[in-house]
Design an enzyme around this catalytic site. Structure first.
Site, PDB file in Angstrom:
ATOM      1  N   VAL A  61      61.117  51.257  16.123  1.00 12.12           N
ATOM      2  CA  VAL A  61      60.252  51.745  15.033  1.00 12.12           C
ATOM      3  C   VAL A  61      61.033  52.107  13.764  1.00 12.12           C
ATOM      4  O   VAL A  61      60.433  52.340  12.720  1.00 12.12           O
ATOM      5  CB  VAL A  61      59.378  52.954  15.466  1.00 12.12           C
ATOM      6  CG1 VAL A  61      58.417  52.564  16.586  1.00 12.12           C
ATOM      7  CG2 VAL A  61      60.232  54.164  15.846  1.00 12.12           C
ATOM      8  N   TYR A 153      64.815  67.609  15.168  1.00 17.48           N
ATOM      9  CA  TYR A 153      63.505  67.428  15.815  1.00 17.48           C
ATOM     10  C   TYR A 153      62.430  68.217  15.069  1.00 17.48           C
ATOM     11  O   TYR A 153      61.368  67.671  14.729  1.00 17.48           O
ATOM     12  CB  TYR A 153      63.607  67.872  17.277  1.00 17.48           C
ATOM     13  CG  TYR A 153      62.383  67.551  18.104  1.00 17.48           C
ATOM     14  CD1 TYR A 153      62.098  66.246  18.470  1.00 17.48           C
ATOM     15  CD2 TYR A 153      61.518  68.560  18.531  1.00 17.48           C
ATOM     16  CE1 TYR A 153      60.974  65.940  19.244  1.00 17.48           C
ATOM     17  CE2 TYR A 153      60.405  68.266  19.312  1.00 17.48           C
ATOM     18  CZ  TYR A 153      60.134  66.955  19.665  1.00 17.48           C
ATOM     19  OH  TYR A 153      59.023  66.672  20.424  1.00 17.48           O
TER      20      TYR A 153
HETATM   21  P1  NAP Z   1      60.540  60.058  26.604  1.00 10.85           P
HETATM   22  O1  NAP Z   1      60.119  59.947  28.024  1.00 10.85           O
HETATM   23  O2  NAP Z   1      61.964  60.275  26.268  1.00 10.85           O
HETATM   24  O3  NAP Z   1      60.001  58.735  25.854  1.00 10.85           O
HETATM   25  C1  NAP Z   1      60.306  58.483  24.510  1.00 10.85           C
HETATM   26  C2  NAP Z   1      59.795  57.105  24.151  1.00 10.85           C
HETATM   27  O4  NAP Z   1      60.142  56.846  22.780  1.00 10.85           O
HETATM   28  C3  NAP Z   1      60.421  56.007  24.998  1.00 10.85           C
HETATM   29  O5  NAP Z   1      59.431  55.079  25.372  1.00 10.85           O
HETATM   30  C4  NAP Z   1      61.428  55.377  24.054  1.00 10.85           C
HETATM   31  O6  NAP Z   1      61.565  53.996  24.352  1.00 10.85           O
HETATM   32  C5  NAP Z   1      60.712  55.558  22.713  1.00 10.85           C
HETATM   33  N1  NAP Z   1      61.616  55.423  21.573  1.00 10.85           N
HETATM   34  C6  NAP Z   1      62.675  56.199  21.240  1.00 10.85           C
HETATM   35  N2  NAP Z   1      63.280  55.703  20.151  1.00 10.85           N
HETATM   36  C7  NAP Z   1      62.577  54.605  19.772  1.00 10.85           C
HETATM   37  C8  NAP Z   1      62.703  53.660  18.733  1.00 10.85           C
HETATM   38  N3  NAP Z   1      63.701  53.730  17.825  1.00 10.85           N
HETATM   39  N4  NAP Z   1      61.805  52.665  18.640  1.00 10.85           N
HETATM   40  C9  NAP Z   1      60.814  52.563  19.548  1.00 10.85           C
HETATM   41  N5  NAP Z   1      60.629  53.414  20.566  1.00 10.85           N
HETATM   42  C10 NAP Z   1      61.515  54.425  20.675  1.00 10.85           C
HETATM   43  O7  NAP Z   1      59.757  61.227  25.867  1.00 10.85           O
HETATM   44  P2  NAP Z   1      58.245  61.728  25.911  1.00 10.85           P
HETATM   45  O8  NAP Z   1      58.276  63.118  26.364  1.00 10.85           O
HETATM   46  O9  NAP Z   1      57.343  60.750  26.577  1.00 10.85           O
HETATM   47  O10 NAP Z   1      57.952  61.770  24.336  1.00 10.85           O
HETATM   48  C11 NAP Z   1      56.918  61.046  23.710  1.00 10.85           C
HETATM   49  C12 NAP Z   1      56.503  61.807  22.457  1.00 10.85           C
HETATM   50  O11 NAP Z   1      55.991  63.090  22.819  1.00 10.85           O
HETATM   51  C13 NAP Z   1      57.648  62.062  21.481  1.00 10.85           C
HETATM   52  O12 NAP Z   1      57.191  61.855  20.144  1.00 10.85           O
HETATM   53  C14 NAP Z   1      57.955  63.533  21.692  1.00 10.85           C
HETATM   54  O13 NAP Z   1      58.535  64.125  20.558  1.00 10.85           O
HETATM   55  C15 NAP Z   1      56.577  64.077  22.009  1.00 10.85           C
HETATM   56  N6  NAP Z   1      56.582  65.364  22.702  1.00 10.85           N
HETATM   57  C16 NAP Z   1      57.108  65.465  23.959  1.00 10.85           C
HETATM   58  C17 NAP Z   1      57.109  66.704  24.598  1.00 10.85           C
HETATM   59  C18 NAP Z   1      57.671  66.882  25.984  1.00 10.85           C
HETATM   60  O14 NAP Z   1      57.732  68.049  26.450  1.00 10.85           O
HETATM   61  N7  NAP Z   1      58.054  65.831  26.692  1.00 10.85           N
HETATM   62  C19 NAP Z   1      56.580  67.833  23.942  1.00 10.85           C
HETATM   63  C20 NAP Z   1      56.056  67.699  22.656  1.00 10.85           C
HETATM   64  C21 NAP Z   1      56.055  66.447  22.064  1.00 10.85           C
HETATM   65  P3  NAP Z   1      62.918  53.136  24.210  1.00 10.85           P
HETATM   66  O15 NAP Z   1      64.067  54.055  24.473  1.00 10.85           O
HETATM   67  O16 NAP Z   1      62.720  52.057  25.232  1.00 10.85           O
HETATM   68  O17 NAP Z   1      62.887  52.598  22.807  1.00 10.85           O
END
Ligand code: NAP
Length: 251
Positions: A61, A153
């Protein structure tokens, strides 16, 4: 839950965690789903498991041209674009500001903030020509709370939250629904990284307090329906018991 039959939903960061769960949840409601992430094998495996109404497109992205091409592939495959979930995100660098690696700090902004702009910029013409669409940003409590060691972040999520509000201001009257989801803490790889860091109170939380990724996935589907309209331009918090009840998850 809104009927998503024949709607086309693009999800960034769909290789694992919340994005992968969202792809499955939207597909279960009848949507065509397009899974974007850098890990091409992971998105291909999830799309293959979902079936013929799922398409995997390798996409970083941070590169606008890749995002534009990925949305083009979605339209070619399924005839249009109805929903974009800007979910791709990273927590790194976890570091105090003076010690943070400047390249990594910039990369977090490129993914968490510029990635959301890239998606909206490419999606808007496709949606406006069909009379509207939904742009959902996966936000965070960190968008409104300063957290030790998370300056990249927090700053990127605050920017993405404001950007989502701007989308609503500019395009709300033209059929574009723009809003954010603040999921609370979710049991994904991101929380594993946070725990491993040992920095700040969130890393000390017991794993059992984190919600499963299926809950925010379900909330994202719910947000595509009119019941979420009061939150247009704002974040919906999945910590809110009334929201959990409306979405049908949790206690
Ligand atoms: P995760 O399991 O680490 O997944 C992150 C995803 O983002 C992966 O699919 C990764 O895929 C993708 N990604 C990272 N860099 C990218 C890039 N340059 N281009 C395209 N895709 C990219 O984390 P998650 O917890 O599911 O997080 C998803 C969202 O929820 C994030 O925006 C995070 O900030 C938000 N969030 C999470 C939490 C929590 O507690 N987990 C809380 C609040 C908000 P690849 O590495 O394959 O590219």
């Amino acid at each position: 839950m809104p009927d998503m039959t024949a709607k086309t939903v693009v999800i960034t960061g769909a290789s694992r965690g919340i994005g992968a769960a969202a792809a499955r949840a939207f597909a279960a409601q009848g949507a065509n789903v397009v899974l974007l992430a850098r890990d091409r094998d992971a998105v291909a495996a999830i799309a293959g498991e979902i079936g013929p109404r799922a398409l995997a497109v390798p996409c970083d992205v941070t590169r606008y041209w890749e995002v534009e091409a990925a949305l083009g592939a979605a339209v070619t495959a399924f005839g249009g674009l109805d929903v974009l979930i800007s979910n791709a995100g990273v927590i790194d660098p976890i570091s105090d500001v003076d010690a943070a690696d400047p390249e990594m700090w910039s990369q977090a902004i490129d993914i968490n903030l510029k990635g959301v702009f890239h998606g909206a910029h490419a999606a808007l013409p496709l949606m406006l020509q069909r009379g509207g669409g939904t742009l959902i940003t996966v936000s965070s409590g960190a968008a409104v709370n300063p957290i030790e060691g998370w300056s990249a972040y927090c700053a990127s999520k605050a920017g993405a939250k404001m950007f989502t509000a701007c989308l609503n201001t500019e395009y709300g009257a033209r059929g574009i629904r723009a809003l954010g989801l603040s999921p609370g803490t979710v049991a994904t790889d991101m929380q594993r990284e946070i725990k491993q860091s040992g920095v700040n109170a969130i890393s000390q939380l017991d794993w059992s307090v984190h919600i499963p990724p299926e809950w925010p996935a379900q909330a994202l589907v719910w947000m595509c329906g009119p019941d979420a309209d009061p939150w247009l331009g704002n974040d919906i918090s999945l910590r809110d018991p009334d929201i959990r009840k409306a979405v049908g998850v949790g206690p």
